[in-house]
Design a protein around this motif. Structure first.
Motif, PDB file in Angstrom:
ATOM      1  N   MET B   1       0.846  -1.199   0.000  1.00 35.62           N
ATOM      2  CA  MET B   1       0.000   0.000   0.000  1.00 35.62           C
ATOM      3  C   MET B   1       0.891   1.262   0.000  1.00 35.62           C
ATOM      4  O   MET B   1       1.902   1.296   0.695  1.00 35.62           O
ATOM      5  N   SER B   2       0.496   2.254  -0.747  1.00 30.57           N
ATOM      6  CA  SER B   2       1.284   3.484  -0.822  1.00 30.57           C
ATOM      7  C   SER B   2       1.207   4.255   0.494  1.00 30.57           C
ATOM      8  O   SER B   2       0.296   4.045   1.305  1.00 30.57           O
ATOM      9  N   THR B   3       2.139   5.154   0.697  1.00 26.93           N
ATOM     10  CA  THR B   3       2.151   5.932   1.934  1.00 26.93           C
ATOM     11  C   THR B   3       0.864   6.768   2.111  1.00 26.93           C
ATOM     12  O   THR B   3       0.267   6.753   3.189  1.00 26.93           O
ATOM     13  N   PRO B   4       0.412   7.488   1.090  1.00 29.03           N
ATOM     14  CA  PRO B   4      -0.844   8.232   1.276  1.00 29.03           C
ATOM     15  C   PRO B   4      -2.005   7.312   1.667  1.00 29.03           C
ATOM     16  O   PRO B   4      -2.813   7.657   2.527  1.00 29.03           O
ATOM     17  N   GLU B   5      -2.054   6.129   1.050  1.00 29.31           N
ATOM     18  CA  GLU B   5      -3.108   5.156   1.392  1.00 29.31           C
ATOM     19  C   GLU B   5      -3.016   4.744   2.855  1.00 29.31           C
ATOM     20  O   GLU B   5      -4.020   4.659   3.561  1.00 29.31           O
ATOM     21  N   ARG B   6      -1.798   4.435   3.297  1.00 30.69           N
ATOM     22  CA  ARG B   6      -1.603   4.024   4.690  1.00 30.69           C
ATOM     23  C   ARG B   6      -1.989   5.154   5.640  1.00 30.69           C
ATOM     24  O   ARG B   6      -2.593   4.921   6.688  1.00 30.69           O
ATOM     25  N   LEU B   7      -1.675   6.369   5.257  1.00 31.48           N
ATOM     26  CA  LEU B   7      -2.020   7.526   6.108  1.00 31.48           C
ATOM     27  C   LEU B   7      -3.538   7.703   6.192  1.00 31.48           C
ATOM     28  O   LEU B   7      -4.086   7.967   7.261  1.00 31.48           O
ATOM     29  N   ILE B   8      -4.207   7.540   5.065  1.00 30.84           N
ATOM     30  CA  ILE B   8      -5.667   7.705   5.063  1.00 30.84           C
ATOM     31  C   ILE B   8      -6.317   6.608   5.904  1.00 30.84           C
ATOM     32  O   ILE B   8      -7.184   6.880   6.737  1.00 30.84           O
ATOM     33  N   GLU B   9      -5.860   5.368   5.713  1.00 30.88           N
ATOM     34  CA  GLU B   9      -6.459   4.262   6.487  1.00 30.88           C
ATOM     35  C   GLU B   9      -6.215   4.426   7.981  1.00 30.88           C
ATOM     36  O   GLU B   9      -7.106   4.179   8.800  1.00 30.88           O
ATOM     37  N   ALA B  10      -5.011   4.815   8.341  1.00 28.06           N
ATOM     38  CA  ALA B  10      -4.699   5.021   9.762  1.00 28.06           C
ATOM     39  C   ALA B  10      -5.587   6.124  10.339  1.00 28.06           C
ATOM     40  O   ALA B  10      -6.082   6.024  11.474  1.00 28.06           O
ATOM     41  N   THR B  11      -5.804   7.171   9.555  1.00 24.73           N
ATOM     42  CA  THR B  11      -6.642   8.278  10.030  1.00 24.73           C
ATOM     43  C   THR B  11      -8.095   7.835  10.158  1.00 24.73           C
ATOM     44  O   THR B  11      -8.772   8.196  11.130  1.00 24.73           O
ATOM     45  N   GLN B  12      -8.563   7.032   9.188  1.00 24.27           N
ATOM     46  CA  GLN B  12      -9.935   6.499   9.303  1.00 24.27           C
ATOM     47  C   GLN B  12     -10.110   5.737  10.616  1.00 24.27           C
ATOM     48  O   GLN B  12     -11.082   5.922  11.335  1.00 24.27           O
ATOM     49  N   GLU B  13      -9.148   4.866  10.920  1.00 23.88           N
ATOM     50  CA  GLU B  13      -9.233   4.059  12.145  1.00 23.88           C
ATOM     51  C   GLU B  13      -9.195   4.935  13.390  1.00 23.88           C
ATOM     52  O   GLU B  13     -10.001   4.765  14.309  1.00 23.88           O
ATOM     53  N   LEU B  14      -8.258   5.864  13.426  1.00 25.24           N
ATOM     54  CA  LEU B  14      -8.105   6.692  14.626  1.00 25.24           C
ATOM     55  C   LEU B  14      -9.305   7.613  14.838  1.00 25.24           C
ATOM     56  O   LEU B  14      -9.733   7.843  15.973  1.00 25.24           O
ATOM     57  N   LEU B  15      -9.860   8.146  13.750  1.00 27.02           N
ATOM     58  CA  LEU B  15     -11.036   9.014  13.899  1.00 27.02           C
ATOM     59  C   LEU B  15     -12.196   8.204  14.463  1.00 27.02           C
ATOM     60  O   LEU B  15     -12.989   8.703  15.269  1.00 27.02           O
ATOM     61  N   TRP B  16     -12.310   6.952  14.037  1.00 26.15           N
ATOM     62  CA  TRP B  16     -13.390   6.094  14.522  1.00 26.15           C
ATOM     63  C   TRP B  16     -13.189   5.803  16.021  1.00 26.15           C
ATOM     64  O   TRP B  16     -14.115   5.875  16.823  1.00 26.15           O
ATOM     65  N   GLU B  17     -11.946   5.493  16.383  1.00 27.97           N
ATOM     66  CA  GLU B  17     -11.665   5.111  17.772  1.00 27.97           C
ATOM     67  C   GLU B  17     -11.645   6.301  18.724  1.00 27.97           C
ATOM     68  O   GLU B  17     -12.145   6.209  19.849  1.00 27.97           O
ATOM     69  N   ARG B  18     -11.035   7.396  18.298  1.00 32.71           N
ATOM     70  CA  ARG B  18     -10.736   8.493  19.228  1.00 32.71           C
ATOM     71  C   ARG B  18     -11.330   9.835  18.835  1.00 32.71           C
ATOM     72  O   ARG B  18     -11.218  10.803  19.593  1.00 32.71           O
ATOM     73  N   GLY B  19     -11.943   9.928  17.649  1.00 34.61           N
ATOM     74  CA  GLY B  19     -12.462  11.216  17.211  1.00 34.61           C
ATOM     75  C   GLY B  19     -11.349  12.121  16.717  1.00 34.61           C
ATOM     76  O   GLY B  19     -10.173  11.778  16.789  1.00 34.61           O
ATOM     77  N   TYR B  20     -11.761  13.290  16.217  1.00 34.66           N
ATOM     78  CA  TYR B  20     -10.801  14.224  15.621  1.00 34.66           C
ATOM     79  C   TYR B  20      -9.940  14.883  16.692  1.00 34.66           C
ATOM     80  O   TYR B  20      -8.722  14.953  16.582  1.00 34.66           O
ATOM     81  N   VAL B  21     -10.594  15.360  17.746  1.00 32.80           N
ATOM     82  CA  VAL B  21      -9.870  16.035  18.826  1.00 32.80           C
ATOM     83  C   VAL B  21      -8.849  15.087  19.460  1.00 32.80           C
ATOM     84  O   VAL B  21      -7.754  15.499  19.845  1.00 32.80           O
ATOM     85  N   GLY B  22      -9.198  13.801  19.537  1.00 30.18           N
ATOM     86  CA  GLY B  22      -8.334  12.834  20.210  1.00 30.18           C
ATOM     87  C   GLY B  22      -7.265  12.208  19.320  1.00 30.18           C
ATOM     88  O   GLY B  22      -6.539  11.327  19.763  1.00 30.18           O
ATOM     89  N   THR B  23      -7.199  12.645  18.060  1.00 32.25           N
ATOM     90  CA  THR B  23      -6.241  12.073  17.118  1.00 32.25           C
ATOM     91  C   THR B  23      -5.135  13.077  16.799  1.00 32.25           C
ATOM     92  O   THR B  23      -5.394  14.117  16.200  1.00 32.25           O
ATOM     93  N   SER B  24      -3.914  12.750  17.191  1.00 33.43           N
ATOM     94  CA  SER B  24      -2.796  13.655  16.927  1.00 33.43           C
ATOM     95  C   SER B  24      -2.093  13.254  15.630  1.00 33.43           C
ATOM     96  O   SER B  24      -2.117  12.077  15.241  1.00 33.43           O
ATOM     97  N   PRO B  25      -1.471  14.212  14.951  1.00 32.60           N
ATOM     98  CA  PRO B  25      -0.677  13.875  13.761  1.00 32.60           C
ATOM     99  C   PRO B  25       0.351  12.791  14.080  1.00 32.60           C
ATOM    100  O   PRO B  25       0.572  11.881  13.278  1.00 32.60           O
ATOM    101  N   LYS B  26       0.923  12.849  15.262  1.00 30.40           N
ATOM    102  CA  LYS B  26       1.940  11.871  15.645  1.00 30.40           C
ATOM    103  C   LYS B  26       1.344  10.453  15.699  1.00 30.40           C
ATOM    104  O   LYS B  26       1.961   9.486  15.248  1.00 30.40           O
ATOM    105  N   ALA B  27       0.124  10.341  16.265  1.00 26.61           N
ATOM    106  CA  ALA B  27      -0.527   9.033  16.347  1.00 26.61           C
ATOM    107  C   ALA B  27      -0.806   8.486  14.943  1.00 26.61           C
ATOM    108  O   ALA B  27      -0.678   7.287  14.694  1.00 26.61           O
TER     109      ALA B  27
END
Lengths: 188, 188
Positions: B1-27
């Motif tokens: 999977m390309s890096t942008p794809e991995r970033l999007i998928e990771a963000t999808q998961e984190l937003l679901w688990e922790r919401g936007y406020v709870g998701t840091s760029p570092k995470a």
């Protein structure tokens, strides 16, 4: 107001607005006008202060809902009064919103007042629906516990619809939709 | 999977688990296995990446729901299929949960895909309810737009009940309660 009181109220407000994950000890101190030393003098930390705040918010919600549910009228009318009560719809439910917070859900202590409040509300609604069934006011065959869950879910989900669309109209639609389904024949 | 794809998928998961406020760029970077420089090479920042993630999650939800709602059967059966579909109930709705996030609600760009998805779902359900009314399958007098809002609210609020109680049974109760109210006479 005493410093612990100011800290609890500030935490209640911030948890409602930003959730647990989004609320920092520093933001609480700033809103309460209290220093870091003062906060840690009165409370062991953010979880301890949040528990005090959530417990109070839960008791307040129970008081407001209980008053309407214990009011006069038929089962349908009391549930209608509860559903149509004035709400700060765009702010959502200060108790229910905490369920979307991973750190609240992961903590048995913080989840307990949320669970108890929503469980109490479901139970009270189920009792009222059973009364309505016993008096022949509601559609026979209706399962009180299930319809009670649908009533609470409609309110909680109504906030989601309102906040998504940026308008309270979506909340009102959901509530009217549920009431039309629940209405005794001839009253819809 | 390309890096942008991995970033999007990771963000999808984190937003679901922790919401936007709870998701840091570092995470996001950690979960995607991507460096900070790489993230900012592909995306302008957290809002930009979150928009890509939310847009994709919304499209996925629309696909899943659409398939069930476009399926065979009466209006009641299609709504039943939608309500009873297999869900990761304890995780809640990846789209609806974002409405409790103050920074999503404050951003027209981030709120737009949430609003569009929930609006599309309400509209599709209202069409199906209208079809059911036209065929005489549902209780006459029912207002499709309002009952559609109640259906979506029951699902969104059902997640709140399940997460509060720590059990999927509460979600199932709410859905069964709503279906029993919606059921054509003799089917409840």
């Amino acid at each position: 107001m005493s410093t612990p009181e100011r800290l609890i109220e500030a935490t209640q407000e911030l948890l409602w607005e930003r959730g647990y994950v989004g609320t920092s000890p520093k933001a609480i101190q700033q809103r309460a006008g209290a220093g870091q030393g003062s906060m840690y003098h009165h409370f062991a930390g953010k979880p301890d202060l949040a528990l005090a705040a959530v417990t109070r918010t839960a008791a307040e919600m129970r008081g407001t809902a209980g008053q309407l549910l214990d009011g006069p009228g038929s089962a349908y009318e009391r549930i209608e009064a509860y559903l149509l009560r004035e709400r700060d719809v765009m702010k959502g439910c200060p108790v229910g919103r905490l369920t979307m917070d991973p750190e609240v859900i992961a903590s048995d202590a913080l989840r307990a007042p949320v669970d108890e409040t929503i469980g109490w509300l479901r139970g009270r609604l189920a009792e009222i629906l059973q009364e309505g069934l016993d008096r022949g006011d509601l559609t026979p065959g209706l399962v009180p516990g299930e319809v009670a869950a649908a009533v609470v879910a409609t309110v909680q989900g109504g906030y989601v619809l309102a906040r998504a669309s940026g308008s309270t109209a979506a909340f009102d639609s959901a509530v009217r939709g549920l009431l039309s389904l629940l209405a005794p024949a001839g009253k819809a």
